[in-house]
Design a protein around this motif. Structure first.
Motif, PDB file in Angstrom:
ATOM      1  N   TYR A 196      10.264  51.046  27.676  1.00 48.62           N
ATOM      2  CA  TYR A 196      10.269  49.693  27.120  1.00 48.62           C
ATOM      3  C   TYR A 196      10.128  49.728  25.602  1.00 48.62           C
ATOM      4  N   ALA A 197       9.217  50.554  25.100  1.00 47.90           N
ATOM      5  CA  ALA A 197       9.022  50.673  23.657  1.00 47.90           C
ATOM      6  C   ALA A 197      10.298  51.157  22.972  1.00 47.90           C
ATOM      7  N   ARG A 198      10.954  52.132  23.585  1.00 49.45           N
ATOM      8  CA  ARG A 198      12.195  52.659  23.002  1.00 49.45           C
ATOM      9  C   ARG A 198      13.302  51.611  23.038  1.00 49.45           C
ATOM     10  N   ALA A 199      13.340  50.802  24.076  1.00 49.75           N
ATOM     11  CA  ALA A 199      14.336  49.734  24.155  1.00 49.75           C
ATOM     12  C   ALA A 199      14.139  48.728  23.022  1.00 49.75           C
ATOM     13  N   LEU A 200      12.893  48.363  22.738  1.00 51.64           N
ATOM     14  CA  LEU A 200      12.616  47.454  21.629  1.00 51.64           C
ATOM     15  C   LEU A 200      13.074  48.050  20.302  1.00 51.64           C
ATOM     16  N   ALA A 201      12.815  49.346  20.127  1.00 45.37           N
ATOM     17  CA  ALA A 201      13.209  50.010  18.887  1.00 45.37           C
ATOM     18  C   ALA A 201      14.726  50.054  18.743  1.00 45.37           C
TER      19      ALA A 201
END
Length: 251
Positions: A196-201
């Protein structure tokens, strides 16, 4: 005598209170006399601010209405089925549409009674299935919390109190906490926070890459995104520049 002494103390207290009351009244009257000549201009300033802020809100809502009908692409049935599954996980019973849009750079939700999740068509190929699901889950969290309606009500309060800097800071904090709450809801339904964090980035880097003007004007939003990513992944960093962290997560 004791009786006479008490009477003298009472008279002295009454006199002191009276003097204080006169001083307070004089202070209020002096401020009122100072401000009275400016009442006319203060009234016009407030009215003008209300008109401008209201126009900005109406224009924003009109643009959102256009976004939900302009240059849309129907998503594959696979994603419709996945969205229905995610809706069931969050307990959402209202009808929700899911569309790919050619006009936007970041995902967002439009509407309250019949919400539409708009996903940038240009970013879909940069995300894998799990990452897209995490972003969609975030938008469904906004729907579950009725954030679209609450955001309009908040904007109306901001319009009424537009002259107060405290209301600006409070509104900013409320918006940030709203995103944190949706992030928390996503994390309750996923076992891989880093995805999820990587998707936001990836979404953020895509946004600033496609539109260089946004890169020049989105410094604060990057810092807010970094804070969200740190909360999601429990990462602690002393680096004050968020771009290397975002690039590392997106890679």
């Amino acid at each position: 005598s004791l009786y006479n002494s008490l009477n003298e103390i009472e008279k002295a207290s009454t006199t002191a209170v009276g003097i204080g009351g006169v001083q307070n009244n004089n202070t209020i009257l002096s401020w009122e006399s100072f401000a009275r000549p400016y009442y006319y201009w203060i009234g016009w300033f407030y009215l003008g601010g209300l008109v401008l802020q209201t126009f900005s809100l109406v224009l924003g809502l009109y643009r959102l209405k256009l976004q939900r009908t302009k240059n849309l692409n129907q998503v594959p049935k696979f994603w419709m089925r996945r969205m229905e599954t995610l809706k069931a996980e969050l307990g959402i019973v209202k009808e929700v549409s899911f569309q790919f849009s050619e006009n936007i750079l970041v995902p967002f939700t439009v509407g309250f009674l019949k919400p539409v999740i708009l996903f940038p068509l240009s970013a879909i190929n940069q995300l894998n299935t799990e990452q897209v699901e995490a972003i969609v889950l975030h938008e469904l969290a906004h729907i579950k919390r009725h954030d679209y309606l609450l955001n309009i009500l908040q904007r109306m309060m901001e319009i009424i109190l537009f002259f107060n800097p405290v209301s600006w800071m409070l509104a900013k904090e409320i918006k940030a906490e709203r995103e944190f709450s949706c992030d928390d809801l996503v994390l309750q339904h996923t076992e891989k926070p880093l995805i999820y964090a990587r998707a936001l980035a990836i979404i953020e880097e895509h946004r600033v890459t496609v539109n260089s003007l946004v890169m020049a004007a989105s410094g604060n939003q990057k810092h807010e995104l970094l804070t969200r990513i740190q909360k999601i992944t429990n990462m602690k960093t002393q680096n004050t520049n968020p771009k290397p962290r975002l690039l590392a997560l997106a890679g």
